[in-house]
Design a protein around this motif. Structure first.
Motif, PDB file in Angstrom:
ATOM      1  N   ASN A   1       0.809  -1.212   0.000  1.00 21.98           N
ATOM      2  CA  ASN A   1       0.000   0.000   0.000  1.00 21.98           C
ATOM      3  C   ASN A   1       0.849   1.271   0.000  1.00 21.98           C
ATOM      4  OD1 ASN A   1       0.970   0.098   2.579  1.00 21.98           O
ATOM      5  ND2 ASN A   1      -1.020  -0.143   3.589  1.00 21.98           N
ATOM      6  N   GLY A   2       2.177   1.126  -0.057  1.00 17.74           N
ATOM      7  CA  GLY A   2       3.061   2.279  -0.155  1.00 17.74           C
ATOM      8  C   GLY A   2       3.585   2.795   1.165  1.00 17.74           C
ATOM      9  N   SER A   3       3.042   2.301   2.281  1.00 21.09           N
ATOM     10  CA  SER A   3       3.553   2.769   3.571  1.00 21.09           C
ATOM     11  C   SER A   3       4.885   2.084   3.877  1.00 21.09           C
ATOM     12  CB  SER A   3       2.539   2.471   4.683  1.00 21.09           C
ATOM     13  OG  SER A   3       2.416   1.090   4.876  1.00 21.09           O
ATOM     14  N   ARG A   4       5.668   2.743   4.700  1.00 22.93           N
ATOM     15  CA  ARG A   4       6.987   2.196   5.036  1.00 22.93           C
ATOM     16  C   ARG A   4       6.991   1.760   6.495  1.00 22.93           C
ATOM     17  NH1 ARG A   4      11.565   4.444   2.087  1.00 22.93           N
ATOM     18  NH2 ARG A   4      12.509   4.953   4.071  1.00 22.93           N
ATOM     19  N   LYS A   5       7.675   0.632   6.766  1.00 25.82           N
ATOM     20  CA  LYS A   5       7.834   0.170   8.143  1.00 25.82           C
ATOM     21  C   LYS A   5       9.216  -0.442   8.289  1.00 25.82           C
ATOM     22  CE  LYS A   5       6.285  -4.542   7.805  1.00 25.82           C
ATOM     23  NZ  LYS A   5       5.621  -5.613   8.461  1.00 25.82           N
ATOM     24  N   PRO A   6       9.784  -0.402   9.480  1.00 20.83           N
ATOM     25  CA  PRO A   6      11.101  -0.996   9.675  1.00 20.83           C
ATOM     26  C   PRO A   6      11.033  -2.518   9.521  1.00 20.83           C
ATOM     27  CG  PRO A   6      10.302   0.030  11.704  1.00 20.83           C
ATOM     28  CD  PRO A   6       9.265   0.236  10.666  1.00 20.83           C
ATOM     29  N   ASP A   7      12.143  -3.107   9.050  1.00 21.20           N
ATOM     30  CA  ASP A   7      12.214  -4.564   8.958  1.00 21.20           C
ATOM     31  C   ASP A   7      12.023  -5.151  10.353  1.00 21.20           C
ATOM     32  OD1 ASP A   7      12.695  -4.568   6.292  1.00 21.20           O
ATOM     33  OD2 ASP A   7      14.851  -4.887   6.457  1.00 21.20           O
ATOM     34  N   GLU A   8      11.289  -6.227  10.406  1.00 20.48           N
ATOM     35  CA  GLU A   8      11.085  -6.912  11.669  1.00 20.48           C
ATOM     36  C   GLU A   8      12.218  -7.899  11.876  1.00 20.48           C
ATOM     37  OE1 GLU A   8       7.502  -7.656  13.102  1.00 20.48           O
ATOM     38  OE2 GLU A   8       6.561  -5.989  12.071  1.00 20.48           O
ATOM     39  N   VAL A   9      12.678  -8.015  13.085  1.00 20.50           N
ATOM     40  CA  VAL A   9      13.708  -8.987  13.409  1.00 20.50           C
ATOM     41  C   VAL A   9      13.107 -10.036  14.335  1.00 20.50           C
ATOM     42  CG1 VAL A   9      15.641  -7.393  13.124  1.00 20.50           C
ATOM     43  CG2 VAL A   9      14.585  -7.663  15.352  1.00 20.50           C
ATOM     44  N   VAL A  10      13.663 -11.220  14.274  1.00 21.12           N
ATOM     45  CA  VAL A  10      13.229 -12.307  15.138  1.00 21.12           C
ATOM     46  C   VAL A  10      14.050 -12.222  16.410  1.00 21.12           C
ATOM     47  CG1 VAL A  10      13.071 -14.805  15.373  1.00 21.12           C
ATOM     48  CG2 VAL A  10      12.654 -13.742  13.153  1.00 21.12           C
ATOM     49  N   SER A  11      13.396 -12.321  17.546  1.00 18.63           N
ATOM     50  CA  SER A  11      14.112 -12.300  18.819  1.00 18.63           C
ATOM     51  C   SER A  11      13.446 -13.285  19.771  1.00 18.63           C
ATOM     52  CB  SER A  11      14.121 -10.898  19.421  1.00 18.63           C
ATOM     53  OG  SER A  11      12.802 -10.470  19.656  1.00 18.63           O
ATOM     54  N   TYR A  12      14.162 -13.598  20.829  1.00 14.23           N
ATOM     55  CA  TYR A  12      13.621 -14.492  21.847  1.00 14.23           C
ATOM     56  C   TYR A  12      12.732 -13.703  22.799  1.00 14.23           C
ATOM     57  CZ  TYR A  12      16.831 -18.181  20.474  1.00 14.23           C
ATOM     58  OH  TYR A  12      17.487 -19.147  19.775  1.00 14.23           O
ATOM     59  N   HIS A  13      11.643 -14.318  23.205  1.00 17.42           N
ATOM     60  CA  HIS A  13      10.752 -13.754  24.214  1.00 17.42           C
ATOM     61  C   HIS A  13      11.365 -14.035  25.587  1.00 17.42           C
ATOM     62  CE1 HIS A  13       7.125 -13.443  26.732  1.00 17.42           C
ATOM     63  NE2 HIS A  13       6.785 -12.522  25.849  1.00 17.42           N
ATOM     64  N   ARG A  14      10.984 -13.272  26.565  1.00 21.48           N
ATOM     65  CA  ARG A  14      11.524 -13.431  27.925  1.00 21.48           C
ATOM     66  C   ARG A  14      11.351 -14.856  28.450  1.00 21.48           C
ATOM     67  NH1 ARG A  14      12.401  -9.799  32.330  1.00 21.48           N
ATOM     68  NH2 ARG A  14      11.804  -8.151  30.900  1.00 21.48           N
ATOM     69  N   THR A  15      10.213 -15.479  28.216  1.00 25.39           N
ATOM     70  CA  THR A  15       9.998 -16.845  28.710  1.00 25.39           C
ATOM     71  C   THR A  15      10.934 -17.839  28.019  1.00 25.39           C
ATOM     72  OG1 THR A  15       8.176 -17.150  27.141  1.00 25.39           O
ATOM     73  CG2 THR A  15       7.595 -16.456  29.371  1.00 25.39           C
ATOM     74  N   GLU A  16      11.203 -17.618  26.732  1.00 27.37           N
ATOM     75  CA  GLU A  16      12.143 -18.478  26.013  1.00 27.37           C
ATOM     76  C   GLU A  16      13.553 -18.303  26.562  1.00 27.37           C
ATOM     77  OE1 GLU A  16      10.080 -18.521  21.602  1.00 27.37           O
ATOM     78  OE2 GLU A  16      11.236 -16.757  22.214  1.00 27.37           O
TER      79      GLU A  16
END
Length: 114
Positions: free
Chosen positions: A8-23
């Motif tokens: 749709n033309g909007s810009r967003k930062p790349d998402e990164v995979v990270s561990y959750h606190r419980t993990e």
């Protein structure tokens, strides 16, 4: 951080995979027991675009003994968690982190028995 453009033309930062606190709690619990047994001495965490990696080292200046990886894209297939050995072979893969980490807990039992 790079930026991508959506359809749709909007810009967003790349998402990164990270561990959750419980993990991280599960991983660091095992890490602490292995340090107490004298097997592991250092770790590193990487959060990338497709994978989060927790690397375990015997010494800081060497290749990791094990890599605990989280790849969400594999969640429906083989499971998003994997333990990979120093040689690059997958030791265990699955959907539940605790189940996958059992392959390393067996090594802890052997280290304590010796």
């Amino acid at each position: 951080m790079s930026v991508v453009t959506n359809l749709n033309g909007s810009r967003k930062p790349d998402e990164v995979v990270s561990y959750h606190r419980t993990e991280l709690n599960v991983i660091l619990s095992l890490y602490g027991r292995m340090v107490a047994a004298g097997e592991w001495r250092d770790y590193g965490i990487s959060a990338l675009r497709e994978v989060a990696v927790f690397s375990v080292f015997r010494r800081a200046a060497e290749h990791p003994l094990y890599r605990i990886e989280k790849r969400p894209k594999l969640a429906r297939a083989q499971g998003m968690y994997a333990v990979i050995g120093m040689d690059g072979h997958i030791l265990k893969r699955g959907h539940e982190l605790k189940t996958v980490l059992r392959v390393l807990e067996r090594k802890l039992i052997r280290a304590v028995d010796q």
